[in-house]
Design a protein around this motif. Structure first.
Motif, short mmCIF file in Angstrom:
data_model
loop_
_atom_site.label_atom_id
_atom_site.label_comp_id
_atom_site.label_asym_id
_atom_site.label_seq_id
_atom_site.Cartn_x
_atom_site.Cartn_y
_atom_site.Cartn_z
N THR A 193 -41.39 53.53 -11.12
CA THR A 193 -41.96 52.81 -12.25
C THR A 193 -42.87 53.70 -13.08
OG1 THR A 193 -41.86 50.69 -11.09
CG2 THR A 193 -43.41 50.84 -12.92
N PHE A 194 -43.60 54.59 -12.42
CA PHE A 194 -44.53 55.48 -13.10
C PHE A 194 -43.88 56.80 -13.51
CE2 PHE A 194 -47.63 52.51 -11.68
CZ PHE A 194 -48.77 52.72 -12.44
N GLY A 195 -42.59 56.96 -13.21
CA GLY A 195 -41.91 58.20 -13.55
C GLY A 195 -42.41 59.38 -12.75
N LEU A 196 -42.83 59.12 -11.52
CA LEU A 196 -43.38 60.17 -10.67
C LEU A 196 -42.42 60.50 -9.53
CD1 LEU A 196 -47.03 58.80 -10.33
CD2 LEU A 196 -46.34 60.80 -11.67
N THR A 197 -42.46 61.75 -9.10
CA THR A 197 -41.74 62.16 -7.90
C THR A 197 -42.76 62.63 -6.87
OG1 THR A 197 -41.45 64.41 -8.75
CG2 THR A 197 -39.67 62.82 -9.17
N ALA A 198 -42.39 62.51 -5.60
CA ALA A 198 -43.33 62.87 -4.54
C ALA A 198 -42.57 63.11 -3.25
CB ALA A 198 -44.35 61.75 -4.34
N THR A 199 -43.21 63.79 -2.33
CA THR A 199 -42.68 63.93 -0.97
C THR A 199 -43.42 62.93 -0.09
OG1 THR A 199 -44.26 65.71 -0.47
CG2 THR A 199 -42.09 66.35 -1.27
N LEU A 200 -42.68 62.29 0.82
CA LEU A 200 -43.25 61.25 1.67
C LEU A 200 -43.12 61.65 3.14
CD1 LEU A 200 -42.79 59.72 -1.06
CD2 LEU A 200 -42.23 57.69 0.31
N ALA A 201 -44.17 61.40 3.89
CA ALA A 201 -44.15 61.61 5.34
C ALA A 201 -44.70 60.35 5.99
CB ALA A 201 -44.98 62.83 5.73
N HIS A 202 -43.86 59.71 6.80
CA HIS A 202 -44.19 58.40 7.37
C HIS A 202 -44.49 58.55 8.86
CE1 HIS A 202 -43.99 54.00 7.58
NE2 HIS A 202 -43.21 54.11 8.63
N ARG A 203 -45.55 57.89 9.33
CA ARG A 203 -45.90 58.00 10.75
C ARG A 203 -46.49 56.69 11.27
NH1 ARG A 203 -51.09 59.64 12.17
NH2 ARG A 203 -50.25 61.05 13.75
N ILE A 204 -46.35 56.48 12.56
CA ILE A 204 -46.90 55.30 13.23
C ILE A 204 -48.31 55.61 13.74
CG2 ILE A 204 -46.68 53.75 15.22
CD1 ILE A 204 -43.64 54.07 14.96
N ILE A 205 -49.25 54.71 13.47
CA ILE A 205 -50.63 54.86 13.94
C ILE A 205 -50.80 54.17 15.29
CG2 ILE A 205 -53.05 54.31 13.49
CD1 ILE A 205 -52.47 54.61 10.52
N LYS A 206 -50.39 52.89 15.36
CA LYS A 206 -50.56 52.15 16.62
C LYS A 206 -49.71 50.88 16.59
CE LYS A 206 -54.65 49.45 15.18
NZ LYS A 206 -54.72 49.90 13.78
N LYS A 207 -49.46 50.34 17.75
CA LYS A 207 -48.79 49.05 17.87
C LYS A 207 -49.82 47.95 17.65
CE LYS A 207 -46.01 46.26 21.05
NZ LYS A 207 -45.41 46.19 22.41
N ILE A 208 -49.47 46.92 16.86
CA ILE A 208 -50.42 45.85 16.59
C ILE A 208 -49.92 44.48 17.05
CG2 ILE A 208 -51.54 47.03 14.67
CD1 ILE A 208 -49.82 45.40 12.76
N GLY A 209 -48.73 44.43 17.61
CA GLY A 209 -48.19 43.17 18.10
C GLY A 209 -46.73 43.34 18.46
N PRO A 210 -46.12 42.30 18.98
CA PRO A 210 -44.69 42.38 19.35
C PRO A 210 -43.83 42.76 18.15
CG PRO A 210 -45.71 40.39 20.25
CD PRO A 210 -46.70 40.98 19.30
N GLY A 211 -43.21 43.92 18.22
CA GLY A 211 -42.33 44.36 17.14
C GLY A 211 -43.05 44.79 15.88
N LYS A 212 -44.38 44.93 15.92
CA LYS A 212 -45.14 45.31 14.73
C LYS A 212 -45.93 46.59 15.00
CE LYS A 212 -45.89 40.78 12.59
NZ LYS A 212 -46.91 39.85 12.07
N VAL A 213 -45.90 47.50 14.03
CA VAL A 213 -46.66 48.74 14.15
C VAL A 213 -47.45 48.98 12.86
CG1 VAL A 213 -45.22 49.91 15.85
CG2 VAL A 213 -44.62 50.05 13.43
N VAL B 15 -48.76 54.69 8.40
CA VAL B 15 -49.31 55.30 7.21
C VAL B 15 -48.25 56.23 6.64
CG1 VAL B 15 -50.41 57.23 8.44
CG2 VAL B 15 -51.25 56.57 6.18
N THR B 16 -48.12 56.22 5.32
CA THR B 16 -47.22 57.15 4.64
C THR B 16 -48.04 58.08 3.78
OG1 THR B 16 -45.45 55.49 4.61
CG2 THR B 16 -45.23 57.35 3.11
N ASP B 17 -47.93 59.38 4.04
CA ASP B 17 -48.60 60.39 3.21
C ASP B 17 -47.69 60.69 2.02
OD1 ASP B 17 -50.54 60.44 5.16
OD2 ASP B 17 -49.80 62.29 6.10
N VAL B 18 -48.22 60.53 0.82
CA VAL B 18 -47.46 60.72 -0.40
C VAL B 18 -48.08 61.86 -1.19
CG1 VAL B 18 -46.65 59.61 -2.52
CG2 VAL B 18 -46.97 58.24 -0.44
N VAL B 19 -47.35 62.93 -1.40
CA VAL B 19 -47.83 64.08 -2.17
C VAL B 19 -47.14 64.09 -3.51
CG1 VAL B 19 -48.18 66.57 -2.20
CG2 VAL B 19 -48.19 65.35 -0.01
#
Length: 278
Positions: free
Chosen positions: A249-269, A272-276
């Protein structure tokens, strides 16, 4: 032991422990060490120690568990944290024992004033706080869009960043101001109370978005980036597709790195995604 624990090479964010006649003392990065130990795991029901308060998460603990923790730690109060609600992230808690008032929690060399009945605090994010602080370069201009009591604001400022801390909850702002003074970080942190979508200003080297619904606030954040800006977008599960849509929407490009921080419930984590931004 007390004399040793005051030495500069000791990592005070982790507890020493004794096995037999041997004491194991955690070492700060950059200092020599003699042994790498596996992560120790607590047996039985987990809980958090927030200063003089014990907090349980997940299912409500039974009377036996409460008595065990009370006799072990002699806390001022014990609470069951059922979650939080609304954009102000107001805790939903049940008092299980004693009373709860303001307390001081120490983590990674920082002091946090808080009242867990008024403001949320998650020790489960400890490693993520350290990771972000290690990424910060001295002199960076940073916006923390959901500052709370300073969960990430304080570590990023301690690492050398200059932080614009935004927070909508007046109770959280009260403790944030107190924590900034307590940790002598006044010269590195500017606090603005209000909706971050309306109070964010300027252009930043790094924008931290520590809120499960952070992707929904990206339009506000992306109006304040430049080439090289790094955003840390928290969420529940994989939020990368939603992030890409906002970037488009903003006409931007970026590299994304996605990682899990912790489990918060059944089937839920919690993720955080680092966006450069390119």
């Amino acid at each position: 032991m007390k004399r040793i624990l005051s030495d500069p090479w000791v990592d005070t964010s982790r507890k020493p422990w004794v096995s037999g006649d041997i004491a194991y003392v955690p070492v700060q990065k950059g200092y020599s060490y003699t042994l790498t130990l596996p992560e120790r795991r607590r047996k039985g029901r987990g809980y958090q120690k927030l200063g003089s308060i014990i907090a349980f998460h997940g299912e409500q603990p039974d009377a036996g568990v409460i008595d065990e923790v009370r006799n072990l730690h002699h806390p001022q109060g014990i609470i069951w944290y059922r979650g939080h609600h609304g954009e102000m992230r107001i805790p939903d808690i049940v008092l299980l024992y004693g009373e709860v008032s303001d307390t001081i929690h120490k983590e990674s060399g920082l002091l946090y004033h808080l009242n867990p009945t008024k403001v949320m605090f998650s020790q489960g994010n400890r490693e993520e706080k350290r990771r972000i602080a290690n990424l910060v370069k001295p002199g960076e201009l940073i916006c923390d869009m959901f500052a709370g009591i300073g969960y990430f604001t304080l570590p990023m400022a301690k690492a050398g960043g200059f932080i614009h801390a935004l927070e909508i909850n007046p109770d959280a702002v009260h403790y944030l101001e107190k924590n900034v003074r307590e940790n002598a970080l006044d010269s590195r942190i500017r606090i603005t109370m209000g909706d971050c979508r309306k109070t964010i200003t300027g252009t930043y080297d790094r924008i931290h978005m520590g809120y499960y619904e952070a992707a929904g606030f990206l339009d506000a954040a992306l109006a304040h980036v430049k080439s090289g800006t790094v955003l840390h977008v928290h969420g529940i599960g994989d939020n990368t597709t939603e992030i890409q849509e906002h970037l488009k929407t903003f006409g931007l490009t970026a590299t994304l790195a996605h990682r899990i921080i912790k489990k918060i419930g059944p089937g839920k984590v919690h993720t955080v995604t680092d966006v450069v931004i390119s």
